[in-house]
Enzyme design. Structure first.
Site, PDB file in Angstrom:
ATOM      1  CE  LYS A  55      56.841  64.697  44.892  1.00  0.00           C
ATOM      2  NZ  LYS A  55      56.554  64.076  46.180  1.00  0.00           N
ATOM      3  CD  GLN A  99      57.053  61.509  48.603  1.00  0.00           C
ATOM      4  OE1 GLN A  99      57.115  62.629  48.096  1.00  0.00           O
ATOM      5  NE2 GLN A  99      56.340  60.547  48.071  1.00  0.00           N
ATOM      6  CG  ASP A 122      51.577  67.346  49.134  1.00  0.00           C
ATOM      7  OD1 ASP A 122      51.417  66.992  47.955  1.00  0.00           O
ATOM      8  OD2 ASP A 122      52.402  66.835  49.910  1.00  0.00           O
TER       9      ASP A 122
HETATM   10  N1  GUN Z   1      53.373  60.162  48.351  1.00  0.00           N
HETATM   11  C1  GUN Z   1      52.827  59.719  47.186  1.00  0.00           C
HETATM   12  N2  GUN Z   1      52.221  60.736  46.544  1.00  0.00           N
HETATM   13  C2  GUN Z   1      52.376  61.832  47.301  1.00  0.00           C
HETATM   14  C3  GUN Z   1      51.980  63.194  47.163  1.00  0.00           C
HETATM   15  O1  GUN Z   1      51.334  63.603  46.205  1.00  0.00           O
HETATM   16  N3  GUN Z   1      52.355  64.025  48.177  1.00  0.00           N
HETATM   17  C4  GUN Z   1      53.052  63.597  49.250  1.00  0.00           C
HETATM   18  N4  GUN Z   1      53.350  64.474  50.180  1.00  0.00           N
HETATM   19  N5  GUN Z   1      53.431  62.349  49.406  1.00  0.00           N
HETATM   20  C5  GUN Z   1      53.105  61.471  48.437  1.00  0.00           C
END
Ligand code: GUN
Length: 294
Positions: A55, A99, A122
């Site tokens: 990311k 996350q 998100d």
């Molecule tokens: N963990 C795995 N996929 C995601 C996601 O799309 N967003 C977040 N915040 N955590 C994750």
């Protein structure tokens, strides 16, 4: 022949990231704004570390500000909330992502709901969930947004099509169903208790599989010419003792009947981070009251 059916998420996500990069340039040139995305990682989960690194890399490549906040696995709920509060108050940060999964001592819902809904890239906050539900402008979860982009790119207008979403998670299944409904599909949401699922699937123009079970959807569940979107990422053992990634759909079987299908890996996966960047642009423009650049 089957190669034409493969929806290339890697190439498509690259085009989304290129667009985001151009949008960043326009926002900087015309408005003096650099979009900023903050990612909070609590603990050492190896898969989460890989996600967060990717990311950050892609955020920087798109020309955005990227903040990475790493916290010890022993961090308290109050400490995590304090970080969220600080990012909420930072005018240079337009998107905040915490996350998941979080360590056990931390209440996930409380943390997600502390994020300013306007920065919730998100799309997990109840405000954004509710806005999506009633059809108001909302930040939409990244994976379903990516799936919808691929469907519209392949099929154009989705109006009147029959679509099934297999899986009812808050992250993928439910928002995906809402997005398809907004496109005027006739939507079925299937789950572990659904009766006669193979038969139900065979009546669909669109199948979105998000159950988290390797090769759950078989080739003979797919109607001739249907479009199949496979959200699953399952690690399974190989004969040589190593592992490989497979989807929720048995690709080799399904590709024989589908009109179009996403592979795993290289399908939905790469779209998720691209859509996170796209959501950050959306959040940045909304926060500044400007229209999203083309
Ligand atoms: N963990 C795995 N996929 C995601 C996601 O799309 N967003 C977040 N915040 N955590 C994750």
């Amino acid at each position: 022949m089957n190669d034409d059916k493969r929806i290339d998420g890697k190439a498509f996500s690259a085009s989304v990231r290129e667009k985001v990069k151009r949008q960043v340039e326009t926002l900087q040139r015309d408005h003096g704004i650099t979009p900023g995305l903050a990612v909070v990682l609590v603990g050492e989960d190896p898969a989460s570390q890989v996600y967060v690194r990717n990311k950050a890399k892609q955020t920087v490549e798109a020309g955005m500000r990227s903040d990475e906040i790493r916290m010890e696995a022993t961090a308290t709920q109050a400490e995590v909330l304090e970080v969220v509060d600080r990012l909420n108050a930072d005018p240079g940060i337009h998107g905040i992502l915490v996350q998941l999964p979080l360590p056990d001592q931390i209440d996930e819902t409380a943390v997600l709901d502390r994020i300013d809904p306007a920065k919730d890239v998100d799309g997990f906050h109840v405000i954004n969930t509710g806005r999506l539900q009633v059809g108001l402008p909302a930040l939409v979860p990244c994976t379903p947004r990516g799936c919808l982009m691929m469907l519209k790119d392949r099929l154009g207008d989705l109006s009147g099509l029959n679509a099934i979403v297999i899986g009812r998670s808050n992250i993928v299944g439910k928002p995906m169903a809402m997005l398809l409904l907004q496109e005027s599909c006739t939507v079925t949401i299937a789950h572990s208790r659904t009766k006669d699922l193979p038969e139900l699937c065979r009546r669909q123009d669109i199948v979105v599989a998000a159950v988290g079970r390797p090769h759950f959807v078989k080739g003979d569940w797919i109607a001739e010419g249907a479009t199949v979107i496979d959200v699953g990422i399952n690690r399974v053992p190989k004969d040589d003792g190593k592992t490989r990634l497979v989807g929720d759909v048995d690709y080799d079987e399904a590709v024989e009947r589908a009109g179009a299908i996403t592979p795993v890996p290289g399908g939905v996966g790469p779209m998720t981070i691209a859509c996170l960047l796209a959501n950050t642009i959306t959040a940045c423009c909304m926060a500044n009251g400007i229209e999203e650049p083309a």
